[in-house]
Design an enzyme around this catalytic site. Structure first.
Site, PDB file in Angstrom:
ATOM      1  N   ASP A  47     -46.271 -52.143  23.656  1.00 45.69           N
ATOM      2  CA  ASP A  47     -45.494 -53.045  22.796  1.00 45.69           C
ATOM      3  C   ASP A  47     -46.225 -54.375  22.584  1.00 45.69           C
ATOM      4  O   ASP A  47     -46.996 -54.812  23.429  1.00 45.69           O
ATOM      5  CB  ASP A  47     -44.115 -53.297  23.430  1.00 45.69           C
ATOM      6  CG  ASP A  47     -43.137 -53.900  22.425  1.00 45.69           C
ATOM      7  OD1 ASP A  47     -43.358 -53.755  21.208  1.00 45.69           O
ATOM      8  OD2 ASP A  47     -42.147 -54.519  22.874  1.00 45.69           O
ATOM      9  N   GLY A  48     -45.955 -55.001  21.441  1.00 47.98           N
ATOM     10  CA  GLY A  48     -46.493 -56.332  21.167  1.00 47.98           C
ATOM     11  C   GLY A  48     -47.573 -56.368  20.096  1.00 47.98           C
ATOM     12  O   GLY A  48     -48.186 -57.414  19.879  1.00 47.98           O
ATOM     13  N   ASN A  49     -47.781 -55.259  19.420  1.00 46.80           N
ATOM     14  CA  ASN A  49     -48.821 -55.224  18.372  1.00 46.80           C
ATOM     15  C   ASN A  49     -48.517 -56.196  17.238  1.00 46.80           C
ATOM     16  O   ASN A  49     -49.397 -56.905  16.754  1.00 46.80           O
ATOM     17  CB  ASN A  49     -48.915 -53.818  17.754  1.00 46.80           C
ATOM     18  CG  ASN A  49     -49.438 -52.795  18.743  1.00 46.80           C
ATOM     19  OD1 ASN A  49     -49.988 -53.161  19.782  1.00 46.80           O
ATOM     20  ND2 ASN A  49     -49.265 -51.527  18.418  1.00 46.80           N
TER      21      ASN A  49
ATOM     22  N   TRP B 281     -49.013 -59.792  18.265  1.00 46.22           N
ATOM     23  CA  TRP B 281     -50.456 -60.060  18.409  1.00 46.22           C
ATOM     24  C   TRP B 281     -51.049 -60.397  17.044  1.00 46.22           C
ATOM     25  O   TRP B 281     -51.815 -61.348  16.905  1.00 46.22           O
ATOM     26  CB  TRP B 281     -51.148 -58.824  19.003  1.00 46.22           C
ATOM     27  CG  TRP B 281     -52.619 -58.987  19.226  1.00 46.22           C
ATOM     28  CD1 TRP B 281     -53.224 -59.456  20.356  1.00 46.22           C
ATOM     29  CD2 TRP B 281     -53.667 -58.675  18.292  1.00 46.22           C
ATOM     30  NE1 TRP B 281     -54.589 -59.458  20.180  1.00 46.22           N
ATOM     31  CE2 TRP B 281     -54.898 -58.989  18.931  1.00 46.22           C
ATOM     32  CE3 TRP B 281     -53.700 -58.167  16.995  1.00 46.22           C
ATOM     33  CZ2 TRP B 281     -56.135 -58.818  18.310  1.00 46.22           C
ATOM     34  CZ3 TRP B 281     -54.926 -57.992  16.374  1.00 46.22           C
ATOM     35  CH2 TRP B 281     -56.126 -58.317  17.024  1.00 46.22           C
TER      36      TRP B 281
ATOM     37  N   HIS C  45     -51.398 -52.931  15.127  1.00 39.00           N
ATOM     38  CA  HIS C  45     -51.363 -51.499  15.476  1.00 39.00           C
ATOM     39  C   HIS C  45     -52.785 -50.947  15.546  1.00 39.00           C
ATOM     40  O   HIS C  45     -53.118 -50.171  16.432  1.00 39.00           O
ATOM     41  CB  HIS C  45     -50.553 -50.711  14.446  1.00 39.00           C
ATOM     42  CG  HIS C  45     -49.113 -51.140  14.365  1.00 39.00           C
ATOM     43  ND1 HIS C  45     -48.331 -51.341  15.483  1.00 39.00           N
ATOM     44  CD2 HIS C  45     -48.302 -51.407  13.299  1.00 39.00           C
ATOM     45  CE1 HIS C  45     -47.118 -51.724  15.116  1.00 39.00           C
ATOM     46  NE2 HIS C  45     -47.074 -51.771  13.793  1.00 39.00           N
TER      47      HIS C  45
ATOM     48  N   SER D 152     -37.775 -42.911  18.177  1.00 40.78           N
ATOM     49  CA  SER D 152     -36.846 -42.346  17.181  1.00 40.78           C
ATOM     50  C   SER D 152     -36.129 -43.460  16.426  1.00 40.78           C
ATOM     51  O   SER D 152     -35.564 -43.231  15.365  1.00 40.78           O
ATOM     52  CB  SER D 152     -35.857 -41.389  17.862  1.00 40.78           C
ATOM     53  OG  SER D 152     -35.347 -41.944  19.057  1.00 40.78           O
TER      54      SER D 152
ATOM     55  N   TRP E 272     -38.021 -45.655  12.885  1.00 38.63           N
ATOM     56  CA  TRP E 272     -37.801 -45.366  11.448  1.00 38.63           C
ATOM     57  C   TRP E 272     -37.039 -46.491  10.775  1.00 38.63           C
ATOM     58  O   TRP E 272     -37.020 -46.591   9.549  1.00 38.63           O
ATOM     59  CB  TRP E 272     -37.019 -44.060  11.259  1.00 38.63           C
ATOM     60  CG  TRP E 272     -37.709 -42.831  11.758  1.00 38.63           C
ATOM     61  CD1 TRP E 272     -37.397 -42.125  12.883  1.00 38.63           C
ATOM     62  CD2 TRP E 272     -38.821 -42.138  11.159  1.00 38.63           C
ATOM     63  NE1 TRP E 272     -38.246 -41.063  13.031  1.00 38.63           N
ATOM     64  CE2 TRP E 272     -39.131 -41.036  11.987  1.00 38.63           C
ATOM     65  CE3 TRP E 272     -39.599 -42.343  10.012  1.00 38.63           C
ATOM     66  CZ2 TRP E 272     -40.163 -40.143  11.705  1.00 38.63           C
ATOM     67  CZ3 TRP E 272     -40.626 -41.452   9.735  1.00 38.63           C
ATOM     68  CH2 TRP E 272     -40.897 -40.373  10.575  1.00 38.63           C
TER      69      TRP E 272
ATOM     70  N   ARG F 139     -37.766 -49.472  10.754  1.00 40.18           N
ATOM     71  CA  ARG F 139     -38.683 -50.533  10.291  1.00 40.18           C
ATOM     72  C   ARG F 139     -38.914 -50.423   8.789  1.00 40.18           C
ATOM     73  O   ARG F 139     -38.627 -49.374   8.195  1.00 40.18           O
ATOM     74  CB  ARG F 139     -40.013 -50.406  11.031  1.00 40.18           C
ATOM     75  CG  ARG F 139     -39.822 -50.663  12.506  1.00 40.18           C
ATOM     76  CD  ARG F 139     -41.125 -50.845  13.216  1.00 40.18           C
ATOM     77  NE  ARG F 139     -40.857 -51.182  14.600  1.00 40.18           N
ATOM     78  CZ  ARG F 139     -41.726 -51.736  15.424  1.00 40.18           C
ATOM     79  NH1 ARG F 139     -42.947 -51.999  15.016  1.00 40.18           N
ATOM     80  NH2 ARG F 139     -41.391 -52.021  16.660  1.00 40.18           N
TER      81      ARG F 139
ATOM     82  N   LEU G 284     -57.839 -34.743  31.927  1.00 41.79           N
ATOM     83  CA  LEU G 284     -56.708 -35.670  31.759  1.00 41.79           C
ATOM     84  C   LEU G 284     -55.747 -35.064  30.745  1.00 41.79           C
ATOM     85  O   LEU G 284     -56.170 -34.508  29.725  1.00 41.79           O
ATOM     86  CB  LEU G 284     -57.212 -37.031  31.245  1.00 41.79           C
ATOM     87  CG  LEU G 284     -56.144 -38.010  30.735  1.00 41.79           C
ATOM     88  CD1 LEU G 284     -55.265 -38.514  31.884  1.00 41.79           C
ATOM     89  CD2 LEU G 284     -56.789 -39.218  30.031  1.00 41.79           C
TER      90      LEU G 284
ATOM     91  N   ARG H  97     -44.887 -51.617  30.712  1.00 42.39           N
ATOM     92  CA  ARG H  97     -44.523 -52.070  29.370  1.00 42.39           C
ATOM     93  C   ARG H  97     -45.219 -53.395  29.109  1.00 42.39           C
ATOM     94  O   ARG H  97     -45.040 -54.353  29.867  1.00 42.39           O
ATOM     95  CB  ARG H  97     -43.017 -52.253  29.192  1.00 42.39           C
ATOM     96  CG  ARG H  97     -42.692 -52.695  27.745  1.00 42.39           C
ATOM     97  CD  ARG H  97     -41.223 -52.786  27.441  1.00 42.39           C
ATOM     98  NE  ARG H  97     -41.058 -53.050  26.004  1.00 42.39           N
ATOM     99  CZ  ARG H  97     -40.109 -52.552  25.242  1.00 42.39           C
ATOM    100  NH1 ARG H  97     -39.205 -51.771  25.752  1.00 42.39           N
ATOM    101  NH2 ARG H  97     -40.057 -52.841  23.957  1.00 42.39           N
TER     102      ARG H  97
HETATM  103  C1  IPE Z   1     -40.767 -49.407  21.847  1.00 42.31           C
HETATM  104  O1  IPE Z   1     -41.117 -50.616  21.235  1.00 42.31           O
HETATM  105  C2  IPE Z   1     -41.379 -48.262  21.114  1.00 42.31           C
HETATM  106  C3  IPE Z   1     -42.838 -48.187  21.098  1.00 42.31           C
HETATM  107  C4  IPE Z   1     -43.684 -48.990  21.679  1.00 42.31           C
HETATM  108  C5  IPE Z   1     -43.366 -47.073  20.370  1.00 42.31           C
HETATM  109  P1  IPE Z   1     -40.125 -51.341  20.218  1.00 42.31           P
HETATM  110  O2  IPE Z   1     -40.833 -52.548  19.769  1.00 42.31           O
HETATM  111  O3  IPE Z   1     -39.690 -50.387  19.165  1.00 42.31           O
HETATM  112  O4  IPE Z   1     -38.886 -51.683  21.166  1.00 42.31           O
HETATM  113  P2  IPE Z   1     -37.669 -52.700  20.922  1.00 42.31           P
HETATM  114  O5  IPE Z   1     -37.102 -52.414  19.578  1.00 42.31           O
HETATM  115  O6  IPE Z   1     -38.226 -54.082  20.999  1.00 42.31           O
HETATM  116  O7  IPE Z   1     -36.727 -52.412  22.057  1.00 42.31           O
HETATM  117  C1  IPE Z   2     -45.432 -51.583  19.370  1.00 40.37           C
HETATM  118  O1  IPE Z   2     -45.674 -52.849  18.837  1.00 40.37           O
HETATM  119  C2  IPE Z   2     -45.871 -50.485  18.445  1.00 40.37           C
HETATM  120  C3  IPE Z   2     -44.767 -49.713  17.835  1.00 40.37           C
HETATM  121  C4  IPE Z   2     -43.510 -49.846  18.102  1.00 40.37           C
HETATM  122  C5  IPE Z   2     -45.162 -48.712  16.877  1.00 40.37           C
HETATM  123  P1  IPE Z   2     -44.596 -53.559  17.919  1.00 40.37           P
HETATM  124  O2  IPE Z   2     -44.886 -53.203  16.493  1.00 40.37           O
HETATM  125  O3  IPE Z   2     -43.227 -53.262  18.373  1.00 40.37           O
HETATM  126  O4  IPE Z   2     -44.957 -55.080  18.171  1.00 40.37           O
HETATM  127  P2  IPE Z   2     -43.913 -56.279  18.318  1.00 40.37           P
HETATM  128  O5  IPE Z   2     -42.993 -55.916  19.435  1.00 40.37           O
HETATM  129  O6  IPE Z   2     -43.205 -56.407  17.007  1.00 40.37           O
HETATM  130  O7  IPE Z   2     -44.785 -57.446  18.641  1.00 40.37           O
HETATM  131 MG    MG Z   3     -41.980 -54.165  19.708  1.00 40.42          MG
END
Ligand code: IPE
Ligand code: IPE
Ligand code: MG
Length: 250
Positions: free
Chosen positions: A20-22, A25, A37, A66, A69, A71, A131, A188
């Site tokens: 998470d956090g792409n 970033w 991403h 799940s 979607w 987004r 792996l 996480r």
């Molecule tokens: C969880 O991250 C799903 C993935 C990393 C693929 P999200 O960014 O979707 O989670 P929430 O919405 O902040 O809980």
């Molecule tokens: C996780 O990064 C990747 C996916 C959920 C696909 P995010 O896109 O959720 O990044 P933030 O949380 O918005 O920074």
């Molecule tokens: Mg996120």
């Protein structure tokens, strides 16, 4: 595996990661979310390398939930394209390194071309043992448990199984990770401290590790720090600390 072997393990056999956090970033750099991403792919490669080097057998990565979607359509589309490109670009290299690739989640929602490439990648790498790389895509923990229950209910309806013969072990055989060891370590990135519908069943006794680092920042050194944290913990699985020490001394 005996209890004492499980309790004594300093290296996880199975690591599960919410990457998470792409988006954050990218935004910090004034870039579109998608750039995050893309940058996150380097972290994926670093984790695969880190697992291969250490002999960690299973790596499960949450790539698309799940709920993702929900987004904007543009971001979902770009993520699907990235998934396709990554399959094309990386599978040969993974195969060369003895990585077995598996996708868990409801793949029926993906474009037929993507489904075909997923099946081909799984088939190509099915004999590899260095792996196990498991990508959770269109995955949700509730979906996983629900589809397992559906299988079991059908067996009951057909008269093949008595309702009172349903045990956790029976349910487990129908889950996406059936037969695989449960994750020992959950990581996480991105600072949130939640499960976001990842492996709900399988995380029951997993050690949880949260880091504020954003996924594209999570490198080999950061992974080593997470593994160190894991190694310092005492897992008890319901027993007392004294019992665990006795088991380890035996
Ligand atoms: C969880 O991250 C799903 C993935 C990393 C693929 P999200 O960014 O979707 O989670 P929430 O919405 O902040 O809980
Ligand atoms: C996780 O990064 C990747 C996916 C959920 C696909 P995010 O896109 O959720 O990044 P933030 O949380 O918005 O920074
Ligand atoms: Mg996120």
């Amino acid at each position: 595996m005996s209890d004492s072997e499980l309790y004594a393990r300093k290296l996880p056999r199975h690591v599960a990661i919410i990457m998470d956090g792409n988006g954050r970033w990218a935004r910090k750099r004034g870039l579109p979310r998608f750039a995050g991403h893309k940058a996150g792919m380097d972290s994926v490669r670093a984790m695969v390398k880190g697992c291969l080097e250490r002999g960690i057998e299973y790596l499960t990565l949450f790539a698309f939930s799940s709920e993702n979607w929900r987004r904007p359509a543009e971001e979902v589309g770009l993520l699907m394209n990235l998934f396709m490109t990554a399959l094309d670009m990386e599978v040969k290299k993974l195969h060369k390194h003895g990585v077995r690739l598996r996708i868990i989640g409801d793949c029926s929602a993906f474009a037929p071309e993507l489904q075909k490439r997923i099946a081909a990648a799984e088939e190509l790498t099915s004999g590899n043992t260095a792996l196990n790389l498991i990508i959770a895509a269109n995955y949700g923990g509730r979906w996983d448990i629900t589809q397992a229950c559906r299988f079991v209910a059908e067996q009951v309806a057909r008269g093949e199984l008595a309702a009172d013969a349903i045990t956790p072990a029976v349910i487990e055989t129908h889950l996406s990770l059936a037969g695989l060891p449960e994750p020992d370590l959950f990581i996480r990135t991105g600072g949130e401290q939640r499960i976001s519908n990842f492996l709900l069943w399988q995380l029951a006794y997993t050690e949880l590790y949260f880091t504020p680092l954003l996924w594209p920042e999570f490198d080999e050194q950061a992974f080593a720090a997470a593994l160190e944290s894991f190694a310092s913990r005492q897992r008890r699985f319901g027993r007392t600390g004294e019992q665990v020490e006795q088991l380890l001394d035996a």
